[in-house]
Design a protein around this motif. Structure first.
Motif: not given
Lengths: 112, 115
Positions: B33, B35, B37, B43, B45, B48, B58
């Motif tokens: 995954y 992420y 920040q 965080l 997303f 994946y 997405s």
């Protein structure tokens, strides 16, 4: 959609004070709930977790109870230390989901 | 027992250049995954992946961003023609194929600065 809401920070406490960081969530079904901690300049570390209603997660003096009736997972510690200063993230993973959804994070500053 | 390994830890790019961030998952983990920040934010997303497959993208911006997780080697997050707004910490996490709790294990992040 699924979401997590945390209390805004920063939270500033003196050493040995009691800590509460509020976390509420919106999700369908029965999510798993997590608290992660991020120390300055580092990645996220899992602090504790709970996978079903009324479960209590605990670690390093921190606790959180999965309350389905109030959709909450508040983080508590009876006596904080300077070394607890960090950013704390509440997160959920939905029952059939494949990723974690994070709250915005709460900065905790503990003064000696 | 190495954890999730990310490199580089810090990357500086000028506007218009490309940034490539690498992530090697924990041993035995087949899910990765990514992420992002942003400064003073939580965080978010992005994507994946499983080996050779993107499962959920997405959260990926529609342009300039891409991710892959080849059969051999690390997962790569690629940002083309970087802009100042791409400056952020990018975290990779991994998990095994089957997890009773859904816990993710995070790397220490790659901090991108765009000048």
């Amino acid at each position: 959609g699924d979401s997590v809401t945390q209390m805004e920070g920063p939270v500033t406490l003196s050493e040995e004070a009691f800590l509460t960081i509020n976390c509420t969530y919106t999700a369908t079904g029965y999510p798993s709930l997590f608290w992660y901690v991020q120390y300055p300049g580092e990645g996220l570390q899992l602090l504790l977790k709970a996978t079903k209603a009324d479960d209590k997660g605990s670690n390093k003096g921190f606790e959180a109870t999965y309350r389905k009736e109030t959709t909450s997972f508040h983080l508590e510690k009876g006596s904080v230390q300077v070394s607890d200063s960090a950013v704390y993230f509440c997160a959920l993973r939905t029952e059939y989901g494949n990723k974690l959804v994070f709250g915005a994070g709460t900065i905790l500053r503990v003064k000696s | 027992n190495a954890g999730v390994m990310q490199n580089p830890r810090h990357l500086v790019r000028r506007r218009g250049q490309e940034a490539r961030l690498r992530c090697s998952p924990m041993k035995g983990h087949s899910h990765v995954y990514w992420y992002r920040q942003l400064p003073e934010e939580g965080l978010k997303f992005m994507v994946y992946l499983q080996k050779e497959n993107i499962i959920d993208e997405s959260g990926m911006p529609k342009e300039r961003f891409s991710a892959e997780f080849p059969k051999e080697g690390p997962s790569i997050l690629r940002i083309q023609q970087v802009v100042r707004g791409d400056s952020a910490a990018y975290f990779c996490a991994s998990s095994p194929q089957y997890s009773s709790t859904g816990e993710l294990f995070f790397g220490e992040g790659s901090r991108l600065t765009v000048l």
